[in-house]
Enzyme design. Sequence first.
Site, mmCIF file in Angstrom:
data_model
loop_
_atom_site.group_PDB
_atom_site.id
_atom_site.type_symbol
_atom_site.label_atom_id
_atom_site.label_comp_id
_atom_site.label_asym_id
_atom_site.label_seq_id
_atom_site.Cartn_x
_atom_site.Cartn_y
_atom_site.Cartn_z
ATOM 1 N N GLN A 9 0.828 -1.198 0.000
ATOM 2 C CA GLN A 9 0.000 0.000 0.000
ATOM 3 C C GLN A 9 0.865 1.252 0.000
ATOM 4 O OE1 GLN A 9 -3.180 -0.572 2.704
ATOM 5 N NE2 GLN A 9 -3.967 1.485 2.524
ATOM 6 N N SER A 86 4.451 -6.033 3.016
ATOM 7 C CA SER A 86 3.126 -5.995 3.629
ATOM 8 C C SER A 86 2.087 -6.608 2.690
ATOM 9 C CB SER A 86 2.782 -4.551 4.018
ATOM 10 O OG SER A 86 1.610 -4.511 4.798
ATOM 11 N N LEU A 87 1.165 -5.806 2.149
ATOM 12 C CA LEU A 87 0.160 -6.307 1.206
ATOM 13 C C LEU A 87 0.800 -7.101 0.064
ATOM 14 C CD1 LEU A 87 -2.698 -6.210 -0.230
ATOM 15 C CD2 LEU A 87 -1.854 -4.112 -1.294
ATOM 16 N N ARG A 111 -9.074 -7.844 4.537
ATOM 17 C CA ARG A 111 -7.911 -7.321 5.272
ATOM 18 C C ARG A 111 -7.983 -5.797 5.352
ATOM 19 N NH1 ARG A 111 -2.447 -5.666 3.925
ATOM 20 N NH2 ARG A 111 -0.873 -6.453 5.394
ATOM 21 N N HIS A 194 0.836 -2.618 11.359
ATOM 22 C CA HIS A 194 2.003 -3.381 11.831
ATOM 23 C C HIS A 194 2.434 -3.034 13.258
ATOM 24 C CE1 HIS A 194 2.129 -4.928 7.838
ATOM 25 N NE2 HIS A 194 2.257 -3.720 7.330
ATOM 26 N N GLN A 243 1.565 -10.777 10.619
ATOM 27 C CA GLN A 243 2.050 -9.606 9.879
ATOM 28 C C GLN A 243 1.251 -8.347 10.199
ATOM 29 O OE1 GLN A 243 0.779 -8.432 6.060
ATOM 30 N NE2 GLN A 243 2.712 -8.974 5.095
#
Length: 305
Positions: A9, A86-87, A111, A194, A243
């Site tokens: 993102q 991440s994503l 998510r 996070h 995560q």
Amino acid sequence: MIAFVFPGQGSQYVGMAKDLSVCAKDLFETASEILGFDLAKLCFEGPQTELNKTENTQPAILTVSYALLREFSVSGISPAYVAGHSLGEYTAALCGEVFSFSDAIRITRKRGQLMQSAQPEGKGAMAAVLGLDEETLKQICESIKNFYVDLANLNCPGQIVISGEAEGVRKASELAKQKGAKKVVPLQVSIPSHCMLMKEVAQEFGQFLRSFNFNDSKIPIVSNVDAVEVKEAEAILNAFVRQLYSPVRWQDCVKYMISKGVNTFIEIGPGKVLSGLIRRIDSSVKIYNIENLEDLNNVKKEVSG
């Protein structure tokens, strides 16, 4: 040895993947049907405000990255490792055939929704701290009383993102400047990703993930959470859950792949964020970026040749 890496993102922009509209028509149609709106129109025409909504951004970046990956895969160039920021780890899992594209859309949409709902608007914040080491910044975060703040993204030498309650992030940012940070940049997000403020929704997300069929990955995925490779379905699912509330150890992920012999990184997806980070982690490796069909054809020639 080659690794494919996928952005997260923040890499989205209006007009991304516009030249893929014909060859990726089926992917956009599948995603649009699941999401209940025209994803291609949102990606190609915006508005940016809608594209920036976390629940839209996540499936949008995944679709664009996967469309580019699918086109590039025809070249026969395959990775020894995959990783995502991440994503981006979900596109990495798609590359390893851990789940189907339609399931990946459903998962990233959920998510995004859960992350958006985790904290009231304005309660959470994130900031990028430039020029301080991990240990110093960790001590700063721990010294903030009454407000929670912690390390969220360990991106590359001298670039660490902190996350937590807005006041905690503000206080830590001030202290970081006093301790010699070159710059502190508040991120334009309302979600404290996070960090432990995501712990509660992570549990709900874990239950949601268990309704899908996960396969073992055909390619080792270097996980954000532990910066080691995972292939087993259960380990991948657990890493996805952790995560949400654990720091993204991107620098360690890249170092791990290099230690295993990777000398070429191909970033597949919108933007060039990861390419820049990797260059700062190790300037000796080769780095390519694919975010449109022109890039795709150029990289095919370069890597094959």
